[in-house]
Design a protein around this motif. Structure first.
Motif, PDB file in Angstrom:
ATOM      1  N   ASP A   1       2.064   4.974  50.562  1.00 30.68           N
ATOM      2  CA  ASP A   1       3.432   5.799  50.518  1.00 30.68           C
ATOM      3  C   ASP A   1       4.092   4.579  49.964  1.00 30.68           C
ATOM      4  O   ASP A   1       5.501   5.008  49.442  1.00 30.68           O
ATOM      5  CB  ASP A   1       3.850   5.695  52.099  1.00 30.68           C
ATOM      6  CG  ASP A   1       3.407   4.430  52.908  1.00 30.68           C
ATOM      7  OD1 ASP A   1       2.536   3.652  52.583  1.00 30.68           O
ATOM      8  OD2 ASP A   1       4.102   4.296  54.074  1.00 30.68           O
ATOM      9  N   VAL A   2       4.080   3.399  49.980  1.00 31.01           N
ATOM     10  CA  VAL A   2       4.869   2.273  49.367  1.00 31.01           C
ATOM     11  C   VAL A   2       4.687   2.474  47.752  1.00 31.01           C
ATOM     12  O   VAL A   2       5.357   2.156  47.062  1.00 31.01           O
ATOM     13  CB  VAL A   2       4.658   1.089  49.909  1.00 31.01           C
ATOM     14  CG1 VAL A   2       5.604  -0.031  49.429  1.00 31.01           C
ATOM     15  CG2 VAL A   2       4.846   1.200  51.466  1.00 31.01           C
ATOM     16  N   PHE A   3       3.310   2.446  47.549  1.00 29.50           N
ATOM     17  CA  PHE A   3       2.812   2.238  46.207  1.00 29.50           C
ATOM     18  C   PHE A   3       2.159   3.355  45.458  1.00 29.50           C
ATOM     19  O   PHE A   3       0.926   3.257  45.164  1.00 29.50           O
ATOM     20  CB  PHE A   3       2.001   0.996  45.966  1.00 29.50           C
ATOM     21  CG  PHE A   3       2.837  -0.453  46.453  1.00 29.50           C
ATOM     22  CD1 PHE A   3       3.517  -1.201  45.802  1.00 29.50           C
ATOM     23  CD2 PHE A   3       2.401  -0.724  47.656  1.00 29.50           C
ATOM     24  CE1 PHE A   3       4.275  -2.198  46.126  1.00 29.50           C
ATOM     25  CE2 PHE A   3       2.872  -1.910  48.207  1.00 29.50           C
ATOM     26  CZ  PHE A   3       3.865  -2.648  47.500  1.00 29.50           C
ATOM     27  N   PRO A   4       2.893   4.534  45.507  1.00 32.47           N
ATOM     28  CA  PRO A   4       2.006   5.706  44.908  1.00 32.47           C
ATOM     29  C   PRO A   4       1.791   5.646  43.425  1.00 32.47           C
ATOM     30  O   PRO A   4       0.747   6.360  42.920  1.00 32.47           O
ATOM     31  CB  PRO A   4       3.120   7.015  44.948  1.00 32.47           C
ATOM     32  CG  PRO A   4       4.418   6.093  45.183  1.00 32.47           C
ATOM     33  CD  PRO A   4       4.172   4.865  45.821  1.00 32.47           C
ATOM     34  N   SER A   5       2.469   4.541  42.721  1.00 37.82           N
ATOM     35  CA  SER A   5       2.210   4.403  41.303  1.00 37.82           C
ATOM     36  C   SER A   5       0.781   3.810  41.110  1.00 37.82           C
ATOM     37  O   SER A   5      -0.249   4.378  40.299  1.00 37.82           O
ATOM     38  CB  SER A   5       3.025   3.383  40.620  1.00 37.82           C
ATOM     39  OG  SER A   5       3.007   2.176  41.363  1.00 37.82           O
ATOM     40  N   VAL A   6       0.309   2.886  42.083  1.00 36.02           N
ATOM     41  CA  VAL A   6      -1.021   2.615  42.049  1.00 36.02           C
ATOM     42  C   VAL A   6      -2.126   3.393  42.449  1.00 36.02           C
ATOM     43  O   VAL A   6      -3.185   3.494  41.893  1.00 36.02           O
ATOM     44  CB  VAL A   6      -1.451   1.092  42.802  1.00 36.02           C
ATOM     45  CG1 VAL A   6      -2.721   0.540  42.897  1.00 36.02           C
ATOM     46  CG2 VAL A   6      -0.371   0.240  42.407  1.00 36.02           C
ATOM     47  N   ARG A   7      -1.711   4.417  43.314  1.00 36.39           N
ATOM     48  CA  ARG A   7      -2.837   5.633  43.787  1.00 36.39           C
ATOM     49  C   ARG A   7      -3.056   6.407  42.568  1.00 36.39           C
ATOM     50  O   ARG A   7      -4.189   6.585  42.055  1.00 36.39           O
ATOM     51  CB  ARG A   7      -2.275   6.179  44.822  1.00 36.39           C
ATOM     52  CG  ARG A   7      -2.907   7.365  45.410  1.00 36.39           C
ATOM     53  CD  ARG A   7      -2.471   8.435  45.722  1.00 36.39           C
ATOM     54  NE  ARG A   7      -1.730   9.229  44.612  1.00 36.39           N
ATOM     55  CZ  ARG A   7      -2.171   9.970  43.582  1.00 36.39           C
ATOM     56  NH1 ARG A   7      -3.529  10.280  43.901  1.00 36.39           N
ATOM     57  NH2 ARG A   7      -1.835  10.623  42.689  1.00 36.39           N
ATOM     58  N   ARG A   8      -2.008   6.499  41.786  1.00 36.06           N
ATOM     59  CA  ARG A   8      -2.059   7.466  40.537  1.00 36.06           C
ATOM     60  C   ARG A   8      -3.022   6.818  39.453  1.00 36.06           C
ATOM     61  O   ARG A   8      -3.781   7.374  39.024  1.00 36.06           O
ATOM     62  CB  ARG A   8      -0.796   7.838  39.909  1.00 36.06           C
ATOM     63  CG  ARG A   8      -0.885   8.639  38.860  1.00 36.06           C
ATOM     64  CD  ARG A   8       0.388   8.957  38.190  1.00 36.06           C
ATOM     65  NE  ARG A   8       0.257   9.540  36.888  1.00 36.06           N
ATOM     66  CZ  ARG A   8       1.438  10.190  36.242  1.00 36.06           C
ATOM     67  NH1 ARG A   8       2.670  10.050  36.529  1.00 36.06           N
ATOM     68  NH2 ARG A   8       1.172  10.806  35.028  1.00 36.06           N
ATOM     69  N   MET A   9      -2.912   5.466  39.333  1.00 35.54           N
ATOM     70  CA  MET A   9      -3.545   4.907  38.532  1.00 35.54           C
ATOM     71  C   MET A   9      -5.108   4.805  38.889  1.00 35.54           C
ATOM     72  O   MET A   9      -5.850   4.812  37.923  1.00 35.54           O
ATOM     73  CB  MET A   9      -2.895   3.259  38.184  1.00 35.54           C
ATOM     74  CG  MET A   9      -1.661   3.248  37.418  1.00 35.54           C
ATOM     75  SD  MET A   9      -0.962   1.289  37.372  1.00 35.54           S
ATOM     76  CE  MET A   9       0.443   1.585  36.470  1.00 35.54           C
TER      77      MET A   9
END
Length: 570
Positions: A177-185
């Motif tokens: 929830d805090v780092f959705p960018s890393v989840r996407r990567m």
């Protein structure tokens, strides 16, 4: 034979069995004459316990009778006071020797053993690293003299990863929830890798910290599936050449790893021997693409056929070849079927931090179907801190590693990986061809990828290994059989490096052939000697002592005594 005759014969057999049972009953009753009831019960319980113990001793679910007898004999011998004292003395001397020589500090230097009273400035920290730490690294990996280890390390990629790491240094995919960018990567890295390995609509995966964790996850998933069908002690079947991470998985998960032989010439796993070891406890069959020691690809299709026939998950360990094998065909090389296109392959491990050129600490475990992946997930639904769920062993993970991996894959692209595959495999084949022409040595198997393993029937191969080490080469020593290999990376593809290696091998081998019976000496001799130690627990103890030294901050004086220092912060 008519049905009446079958019934008649069966009746006769039953009559004989009843006769013997009757005689046994009479004898047991005779033995119990004069015994009280409690004595009969105690005797029955005692005999039952002894019988169960004896059966367990003969048929242990994890260790063979031969191995347990050997271990017991060696344990008894090692417990004898003179032997125990001698072994302790040798281990202590080994620890001191490793501490003084393998990880020696510069004269006058010391370890930091407590926090400094006051913090340092950025410039002071960097200056100390440059002066006291980077100077310890003596091996010339950038010059191409190291086997494997650093697979790229080019300046442009280092700059890119450093920039990306700085941006994502504090990110953690545990908190999506805090780092959705890393989840996407992470999701995109997995998707790109699934595409490389021809995954289907239901295929999936997870990023891990390295090849070992990827293998641990695949084995865990297979174990959980076996548990669900009532198997108490699941078994893995793999070739002798399989990576030691499978031994680690069996050790961690209380499983049995059954090794089957590889062909002495081709170094590929013997599928017929694998078939003979399959039983109701088998939970995974393993093939390597390629194997670590000789760089050959196992017959994955044949192993997968066994998996389909007996409904057993099949894992392909592609950790080493993960970003070479998928590109071999486009680079102009032959490659046997190995990926999800092969019916029966259920999981594949592949390292992005090897030939994917991403920074260390990233790998992927891929599955043909989500029903396999869900078995590696961990969920604690009743934790007081909330529902806790993780996809891998770690809870918190470094988002910066994921981001740097994603950036590397995007930066290089398919065209770049096809190009690097051609460069690396061409160089490996050039070295292989050159080594085959050198008297006194031979190349193990026929390498399919980037590894060239060298052995000999004429000389102590560790003499050659030791001499090449003196020439500045850092190679991988192997055992069973005695050998060593060069794992070719992009570093060996630089002009002149492969030729320098071949010339050093020719020169050293020619010198050794003048006295071929002479044995290796110094540290090189330890590799050969360790194979001849029948009590493998001794080798284990020495290895554990070596690992202990890794974390030691002891400094020894000229009398091999630990120096008593101040807190080490000044």
């Amino acid at each position: 034979m008519k049905m009446e005759e079958v019934k008649e014969i069966g009746g006769q057999i039953l009559e004989v069995l009843l006769l013997y049972l009757g005689e046994a009953r009479v004898k047991v009753n005779d033995l119990c004459v004069g015994l009280e009831a409690w004595q009969v019960i105690a005797l029955s319980v005692g005999v039952t316990l002894i019988t169960v113990w004896f059966i367990n001793f003969l048929f242990h679910p994890l260790y063979s009778l031969k191995d347990r007898i050997k271990a017991t004999v060696f344990r008894i011998v090692r417990s004898l006071p003179p032997v125990k004292k001698y072994i302790k003395k040798q281990l202590d001397e080994t620890i001191v020797s490793m501490s003084k020589h393998a990880f020696a500090l510069e004269a006058g230097d010391h370890y930091i053993k407590s926090l400094p009273a006051k913090g340092s400035t950025e410039d002071e920290v960097i200056a100390r690293i440059n002066k006291k730490y980077k100077t310890l690294d003596k091996v010339d990996w950038a010059g191409g003299k190291v086997s494997g280890t650093v697979y790229s390390g080019t300046d442009d990629l280092s700059r890119l990863c450093a920039r990306v790491y700085e941006d994502f240094a504090w990110s953690n995919p545990l908190h999506v929830d805090v780092f959705p960018s890393v989840r996407r990567m992470e999701a995109e890295v997995i998707a790109m890798c699934l595409k490389m390995f021809n995954g289907g609509q239901r295929s999936c995966g997870v990023m891990t910290s390295g090849g070992t964790e990827s293998i641990l996850m695949a084995v865990l998933a297979a174990r959980q599936i076996a548990y669900a069908r009532g198997v108490e002690y699941p078994e893995i079947i793999a070739g002798d050449s399989v990576h030691a991470a499978f031994d680690k998985a069996a050790f961690y998960y209380r499983m049995k790893l059954i090794h089957v032989p590889v062909h002495p010439i081709t170094r590929k796993v013997n599928v017929k021997a694998m078939r003979k070891k399959i039983n109701k406890n088998t939970c995974m069959l393993v093939g390597s693409a390629p194997c670590f020691n000789a760089g050959v690809i196992d017959p994955i299709e044949d192993i997968a056929k066994l998996g389909v026939k007996y409904n057993i998950p099949v894992h392909v360990d592609c950790c080493l070849g993960g970003f070479i094998v998928p590109f071999l065909k486009k680079a102009g090389f032959d490659v046997p079927p190995f990926d999800f296109m092969v019916k029966g392959v259920t999981s594949i491990s592949a390292d992005t931090h090897k030939y994917g050129f991403a920074p260390k600490g990233s790998s992927v475990i891929l599955y043909s179907d989500r029903k396999y992946r869900e078995n590696q997930f961990f969920v604690a639904p009743d934790w007081t801190g909330g529902i806790y769920a993780t996809s891998t062993i770690a809870g918190s993970r470094a988002g910066a590693i994921i981001a740097a991996c994603w950036a590397t894959l995007m930066y290089i692209g398919e065209e770049g990986y096809v190009k690097s595959t051609k460069q690396i495999v061409d160089t490996a084949k050039y070295i292989e061809d050159g080594c085959r022409k050198i008297p006194g040595i031979y190349v193990m198997g026929k390498p399919d990828t980037s590894v060239v393993a060298i052995a000999s029937n004429d000389i102590d191969i560790f003499r050659l290994y030791g001499d090449l080490t003196k020439c500045g080469w850092s190679l991988n020593s192997l055992q069973f059989p005695s050998s060593f290999h060069l794992c070719v990376t992009i570093r060996q593809c630089a002009d002149g490096v492969a030729d320098e290696f071949l010339q050093d091998v020719r020169t050293c081998a020619a010198e050794i052939m003048k006295n071929p019976s002479e044995k290796a000496s110094g540290s090189a001799a330890l590799y050969g000697a360790s194979q001849g130690i029948p009590d493998r627990s001794l080798v284990t103890d020495i290895s554990k002592a070596y690992l202990d030294v890794w974390f030691s901050t002891d400094v020894y004086d000229e009398n091999d005594k630990v120096k008593v220092e101040a807190n080490g912060t000044h």
